[in-house]
Design a protein around this motif. Structure first.
Motif, PDB file in Angstrom:
ATOM      1  N   SER A   1     -27.489 -89.494 -75.796  1.00  0.00           N
ATOM      2  CA  SER A   1     -26.406 -89.874 -74.883  1.00  0.00           C
ATOM      3  C   SER A   1     -25.763 -88.660 -74.218  1.00  0.00           C
ATOM      4  O   SER A   1     -25.014 -88.807 -73.249  1.00  0.00           O
ATOM      5  CB  SER A   1     -25.340 -90.666 -75.640  1.00  0.00           C
ATOM      6  N   ASP A   2     -26.037 -87.480 -74.737  1.00  0.00           N
ATOM      7  CA  ASP A   2     -25.472 -86.238 -74.206  1.00  0.00           C
ATOM      8  C   ASP A   2     -26.446 -85.660 -73.178  1.00  0.00           C
ATOM      9  O   ASP A   2     -27.491 -85.103 -73.525  1.00  0.00           O
ATOM     10  CB  ASP A   2     -25.247 -85.249 -75.356  1.00  0.00           C
ATOM     11  N   GLN A   3     -26.122 -85.769 -71.902  1.00  0.00           N
ATOM     12  CA  GLN A   3     -27.041 -85.363 -70.848  1.00  0.00           C
ATOM     13  C   GLN A   3     -27.322 -83.865 -70.863  1.00  0.00           C
ATOM     14  O   GLN A   3     -28.461 -83.440 -70.640  1.00  0.00           O
ATOM     15  CB  GLN A   3     -26.496 -85.794 -69.479  1.00  0.00           C
ATOM     16  N   ILE A   4     -26.291 -83.044 -71.091  1.00  0.00           N
ATOM     17  CA  ILE A   4     -26.485 -81.596 -71.128  1.00  0.00           C
ATOM     18  C   ILE A   4     -27.420 -81.220 -72.273  1.00  0.00           C
ATOM     19  O   ILE A   4     -28.351 -80.411 -72.111  1.00  0.00           O
ATOM     20  CB  ILE A   4     -25.135 -80.865 -71.276  1.00  0.00           C
ATOM     21  N   TRP A   5     -27.205 -81.801 -73.434  1.00  0.00           N
ATOM     22  CA  TRP A   5     -28.039 -81.517 -74.597  1.00  0.00           C
ATOM     23  C   TRP A   5     -29.476 -81.980 -74.361  1.00  0.00           C
ATOM     24  O   TRP A   5     -30.437 -81.266 -74.693  1.00  0.00           O
ATOM     25  CB  TRP A   5     -27.444 -82.197 -75.824  1.00  0.00           C
ATOM     26  N   THR A   6     -29.650 -83.136 -73.752  1.00  0.00           N
ATOM     27  CA  THR A   6     -30.985 -83.640 -73.467  1.00  0.00           C
ATOM     28  C   THR A   6     -31.720 -82.721 -72.491  1.00  0.00           C
ATOM     29  O   THR A   6     -32.900 -82.382 -72.696  1.00  0.00           O
ATOM     30  CB  THR A   6     -30.912 -85.065 -72.888  1.00  0.00           C
ATOM     31  N   ARG A   7     -31.039 -82.288 -71.434  1.00  0.00           N
ATOM     32  CA  ARG A   7     -31.649 -81.360 -70.470  1.00  0.00           C
ATOM     33  C   ARG A   7     -32.005 -80.037 -71.121  1.00  0.00           C
ATOM     34  O   ARG A   7     -33.073 -79.464 -70.871  1.00  0.00           O
ATOM     35  CB  ARG A   7     -30.704 -81.122 -69.292  1.00  0.00           C
ATOM     36  N   LEU A   8     -31.103 -79.542 -71.962  1.00  0.00           N
ATOM     37  CA  LEU A   8     -31.355 -78.267 -72.630  1.00  0.00           C
ATOM     38  C   LEU A   8     -32.589 -78.358 -73.518  1.00  0.00           C
ATOM     39  O   LEU A   8     -33.451 -77.470 -73.496  1.00  0.00           O
ATOM     40  CB  LEU A   8     -30.136 -77.868 -73.459  1.00  0.00           C
ATOM     41  N   ARG A   9     -32.698 -79.410 -74.296  1.00  0.00           N
ATOM     42  CA  ARG A   9     -33.862 -79.584 -75.174  1.00  0.00           C
ATOM     43  C   ARG A   9     -35.156 -79.645 -74.357  1.00  0.00           C
ATOM     44  O   ARG A   9     -36.172 -79.074 -74.758  1.00  0.00           O
ATOM     45  CB  ARG A   9     -33.697 -80.847 -76.019  1.00  0.00           C
ATOM     46  N   GLN A  10     -35.112 -80.330 -73.236  1.00  0.00           N
ATOM     47  CA  GLN A  10     -36.296 -80.410 -72.376  1.00  0.00           C
ATOM     48  C   GLN A  10     -36.690 -79.033 -71.861  1.00  0.00           C
ATOM     49  O   GLN A  10     -37.870 -78.667 -71.864  1.00  0.00           O
ATOM     50  CB  GLN A  10     -36.025 -81.363 -71.214  1.00  0.00           C
ATOM     51  N   ASP A  11     -35.698 -78.257 -71.419  1.00  0.00           N
ATOM     52  CA  ASP A  11     -35.972 -76.902 -70.931  1.00  0.00           C
ATOM     53  C   ASP A  11     -36.567 -76.029 -72.029  1.00  0.00           C
ATOM     54  O   ASP A  11     -37.516 -75.262 -71.800  1.00  0.00           O
ATOM     55  CB  ASP A  11     -34.687 -76.257 -70.404  1.00  0.00           C
ATOM     56  N   VAL A  12     -36.004 -76.130 -73.223  1.00  0.00           N
ATOM     57  CA  VAL A  12     -36.474 -75.308 -74.339  1.00  0.00           C
ATOM     58  C   VAL A  12     -37.877 -75.730 -74.768  1.00  0.00           C
ATOM     59  O   VAL A  12     -38.723 -74.883 -75.089  1.00  0.00           O
ATOM     60  CB  VAL A  12     -35.486 -75.396 -75.523  1.00  0.00           C
TER      61      VAL A  12
ATOM     62  N   VAL B   1     -32.897 -74.478 -81.431  1.00  0.00           N
ATOM     63  CA  VAL B   1     -32.544 -75.639 -80.615  1.00  0.00           C
ATOM     64  C   VAL B   1     -33.235 -76.917 -81.069  1.00  0.00           C
ATOM     65  O   VAL B   1     -32.580 -77.906 -81.400  1.00  0.00           O
ATOM     66  CB  VAL B   1     -32.874 -75.377 -79.126  1.00  0.00           C
ATOM     67  N   LEU B   2     -34.557 -76.915 -81.094  1.00  0.00           N
ATOM     68  CA  LEU B   2     -35.302 -78.168 -81.174  1.00  0.00           C
ATOM     69  C   LEU B   2     -35.135 -78.916 -82.491  1.00  0.00           C
ATOM     70  O   LEU B   2     -35.265 -80.147 -82.529  1.00  0.00           O
ATOM     71  CB  LEU B   2     -36.783 -77.905 -80.903  1.00  0.00           C
ATOM     72  N   LYS B   3     -34.844 -78.226 -83.571  1.00  0.00           N
ATOM     73  CA  LYS B   3     -34.703 -78.914 -84.856  1.00  0.00           C
ATOM     74  C   LYS B   3     -33.325 -79.551 -85.025  1.00  0.00           C
ATOM     75  O   LYS B   3     -33.113 -80.313 -85.975  1.00  0.00           O
ATOM     76  CB  LYS B   3     -34.978 -77.953 -86.012  1.00  0.00           C
ATOM     77  N   HIS B   4     -32.413 -79.264 -84.108  1.00  0.00           N
ATOM     78  CA  HIS B   4     -31.050 -79.765 -84.236  1.00  0.00           C
ATOM     79  C   HIS B   4     -30.851 -81.055 -83.451  1.00  0.00           C
ATOM     80  O   HIS B   4     -31.571 -81.328 -82.483  1.00  0.00           O
ATOM     81  CB  HIS B   4     -30.058 -78.707 -83.752  1.00  0.00           C
TER      82      HIS B   4
ATOM     83  N   SER C   1     -32.661 -72.334 -65.513  1.00  0.00           N
ATOM     84  CA  SER C   1     -32.604 -73.537 -66.336  1.00  0.00           C
ATOM     85  C   SER C   1     -31.415 -73.411 -67.274  1.00  0.00           C
ATOM     86  O   SER C   1     -30.819 -72.331 -67.409  1.00  0.00           O
ATOM     87  CB  SER C   1     -33.896 -73.708 -67.142  1.00  0.00           C
ATOM     88  N   LEU C   2     -31.069 -74.501 -67.962  1.00  0.00           N
ATOM     89  CA  LEU C   2     -30.005 -74.433 -68.960  1.00  0.00           C
ATOM     90  C   LEU C   2     -30.395 -73.539 -70.130  1.00  0.00           C
ATOM     91  O   LEU C   2     -29.550 -72.880 -70.731  1.00  0.00           O
ATOM     92  CB  LEU C   2     -29.687 -75.832 -69.480  1.00  0.00           C
ATOM     93  N   ALA C   3     -31.684 -73.500 -70.443  1.00  0.00           N
ATOM     94  CA  ALA C   3     -32.140 -72.753 -71.613  1.00  0.00           C
ATOM     95  C   ALA C   3     -31.885 -71.256 -71.476  1.00  0.00           C
ATOM     96  O   ALA C   3     -31.544 -70.585 -72.462  1.00  0.00           O
ATOM     97  CB  ALA C   3     -33.630 -73.005 -71.854  1.00  0.00           C
ATOM     98  N   LEU C   4     -32.047 -70.717 -70.280  1.00  0.00           N
ATOM     99  CA  LEU C   4     -31.943 -69.269 -70.112  1.00  0.00           C
ATOM    100  C   LEU C   4     -30.551 -68.742 -70.448  1.00  0.00           C
ATOM    101  O   LEU C   4     -30.411 -67.849 -71.290  1.00  0.00           O
ATOM    102  CB  LEU C   4     -32.349 -68.875 -68.690  1.00  0.00           C
TER     103      LEU C   4
END
Length: 280
Positions: free
Chosen positions: A20-31, A49-52, A111-114
């Motif tokens: 439900s968290d759009q920023i978190w979802t985008r970040l995970r996708q970038d990572v 990131v990815l395990k959380h 990206s958000l990841a950087l």
């Protein structure tokens, strides 16, 4: 929140992404994309990131690894950071707005990841937010110790009592100093080597008050309990000793009004060029 409850909450989030968290979802996708393209970083990206399951669980893990010391272990610091982030809706909102601001204003942030993983201005700001939470909880000794660790790790020195709004960009971060009674309102951008400091040994309320949407150029020094009006631009290398009216551009040593910025919120335009109005 007790230590056992913190651990239960953190473990509950680990491995169960909050979609439900759009920023978190985008970040995970970038990572995830980064991990696929660079296998040497896959383990680091998974652990960071990815395990959380939530942004707060990930960020507390990431920052604890950078700020821990022999006296403040990674595990204990992670618990403190996680408690601060999850106990304060203000912090939760701020870290998402700050991360979005970096991507929107910095062309280097592809990206958000950087910025999340690598930009120390963003990381130092989020660490300050936890220290500020501790300060408001009257845990001054730990807040000040965390300030010292933030300065050592990121070369950004923000007093935990300073009040900083949301949507803040600290670009590069190196040698940024923000004093104890400073106030920075929403949507401000500042570059490296900016100082919001005092003028000497005066006590009490002695640091600048920066209005909404202000852009502060690299190396600018703003000194004393003075107000920087909303929508103003402070040119790089300026020394500001007097109040700045709203929607003005100031430059020089000492700084004076030299023109108008190119829009109502120069912080979002990030245009460092100063066009002098010689009729002023």
């Amino acid at each position: 929140m007790t230590l056992s409850r913190i651990n239960r909450e953190r473990n509950r989030h680990d491995g169960k992404p909050d979609t439900s968290d759009q920023i978190w979802t985008r970040l995970r996708q970038d990572v995830f994309i980064t991990a696929k393209s660079e296998p040497m970083l896959a383990g680091y990206l998974h652990d960071s990131v990815l395990k959380h399951g939530s942004l707060e669980a990930s960020l507390s893990y990431l920052l604890a690894g950078k700020l821990s010391s022999s006296y403040l272990t990674t595990t204990s610091l992670r618990d403190v950071l996680y408690e601060a982030m999850t106990s304060s809706e203000e912090i939760r909102r701020a870290l998402r707005r700050d991360l979005s601001a970096v991507v929107e204003r910095d062309p280097a942030a592809k990206s958000l990841a950087l910025p999340y993983l690598n930009f120390k201005g963003f990381q130092a700001l989020q660490s300050y937010r936890a220290a500020h939470w501790l300060w408001r909880q009257e845990r001054h000794a730990l807040a000040l110790h965390l300030q010292s660790r933030i300065s050592e790790a990121f070369d950004v020195d923000i007093h935990p009592a300073a009040r900083i709004g949301t949507g803040i960009l600290i670009d590069h971060g190196t040698s940024v100093v923000i004093g104890e009674t400073a106030v920075v309102e929403d949507d401000v951008s500042m570059l490296h080597e900016v100082t919001l400091g005092g003028t000497g040994k005066e006590a009490g309320d002695r640091h600048p008050k920066v209005g909404k949407g202000v852009l502060i150029g690299a190396g600018a020094k703003i000194l004393g309990n003075i107000k920087i009006g909303a929508g103003s631009k402070i040119a790089a290398g300026s020394v500001v000793l007097n109040e700045v009216p709203p929607n003005c551009t100031v430059a020089g040593i000492p700084a004076r009004v030299v023109g108008k910025p190119g829009g109502p919120q120069p912080s979002k335009l990030m245009d460092q060029y100063v066009e002098f109005d010689y009729s002023i």
